[in-house]
Design a protein around this motif. Sequence first.
Motif, PDB file in Angstrom:
ATOM      1  N   SER A  24       0.801  -1.224   0.000  1.00 43.95           N
ATOM      2  CA  SER A  24       0.000   0.000   0.000  1.00 43.95           C
ATOM      3  C   SER A  24       0.835   1.277   0.000  1.00 43.95           C
ATOM      4  N   LYS A  27      -0.131   4.953  -1.053  1.00 43.01           N
ATOM      5  CA  LYS A  27      -1.588   4.996  -1.187  1.00 43.01           C
ATOM      6  C   LYS A  27      -2.244   5.509   0.090  1.00 43.01           C
ATOM      7  N   ASP A  31      -7.876   4.090   0.496  1.00 45.03           N
ATOM      8  CA  ASP A  31      -7.659   2.925  -0.384  1.00 45.03           C
ATOM      9  C   ASP A  31      -7.380   1.668   0.440  1.00 45.03           C
ATOM     10  N   ILE A  32      -6.569   1.853   1.471  1.00 46.85           N
ATOM     11  CA  ILE A  32      -6.206   0.691   2.294  1.00 46.85           C
ATOM     12  C   ILE A  32      -7.451   0.152   3.002  1.00 46.85           C
ATOM     13  N   PHE A  43      -0.565  -5.884   5.163  1.00 42.24           N
ATOM     14  CA  PHE A  43      -0.188  -4.778   4.285  1.00 42.24           C
ATOM     15  C   PHE A  43       1.312  -4.530   4.350  1.00 42.24           C
ATOM     16  N   GLU A  45       4.583  -1.912   3.478  1.00 40.30           N
ATOM     17  CA  GLU A  45       5.024  -0.538   3.231  1.00 40.30           C
ATOM     18  C   GLU A  45       6.545  -0.549   3.149  1.00 40.30           C
ATOM     19  N   PHE A 217      -3.919  -1.669  -6.201  1.00 39.91           N
ATOM     20  CA  PHE A 217      -4.203  -0.246  -5.952  1.00 39.91           C
ATOM     21  C   PHE A 217      -3.992   0.640  -7.178  1.00 39.91           C
TER      22      PHE A 217
END
Length: 223
Positions: A24, A27, A31-32, A43, A45, A217
């Motif tokens: 993600s 984003k 969105d997440i 998720f 990052e 995404f």
Amino acid sequence: MTIAEKIQNIRKDIPDRVVLCAVSKTKPVSDIMEAYHAGVRVFGENKVQELTAKYEAMPKDIEWHMIGHMQSNKVKYIAPFISLIHGVDNEKLLQVIQREGQKCCRSIRCLLQVHIATEESKFGFSAHELETVLTRSLLNELTHVEICGLMGMASFTDDQSQIQREFKSLKILFDRLRSTLFANNSDFRILSMGMSGDYHIAIQEGSTLVRIGSAIFGDREYL
Ligand SMILES: *Cc1c(COP(=O)(O)O)cnc(C)c1O
């Protein structure tokens, strides 16, 4: 297609045994949350600051993975909550993670990043380096680090057979370590390989965790 629809389609494509980590980075939380409502709980990052901000803003049953290059001086910010650090690529970093894990009274789960691509990159152990660094005595020192497996990125190329060869080489290394140094360690079972463009090949070659960003995404815009 909505984010939820894209996730549904990807889920159809990957076996149940393969974990989907939704990448993600860049984003927004909105969105997440769409992905969260579609059932995603893992998720990824790649920037510590963005990761901690999102951790604070979002539901606490999310498992956050740090998939980017990990700087030693930033481990302390994620140590209390991180679920898995994918990009561990040097011994000093392992020692720092050990220290921060100790401070938080938790064992921090990590993957060792292996350089499998032909492209030049500063990141990742070579297979040989990994097998020399990883000694029984180092592993015994790491009481607050849980080495859960390996992570790798294939070359950015259209040559499918090259990507396949690179993933195969990582799987061979993974199996070798699993039957030797980690033979008595059931935590060592994650093989993180495959992104939006190559996850089909990665799964075919034995991936147990795919890191998928743009296919969920959409394209990222960098400033
Ligand atoms: C950004 C990133 C991904 C996801 O890439 P996509 O091509 O958007 O799926 C996966 N792994 C790492 C390490 C990344 O930095």
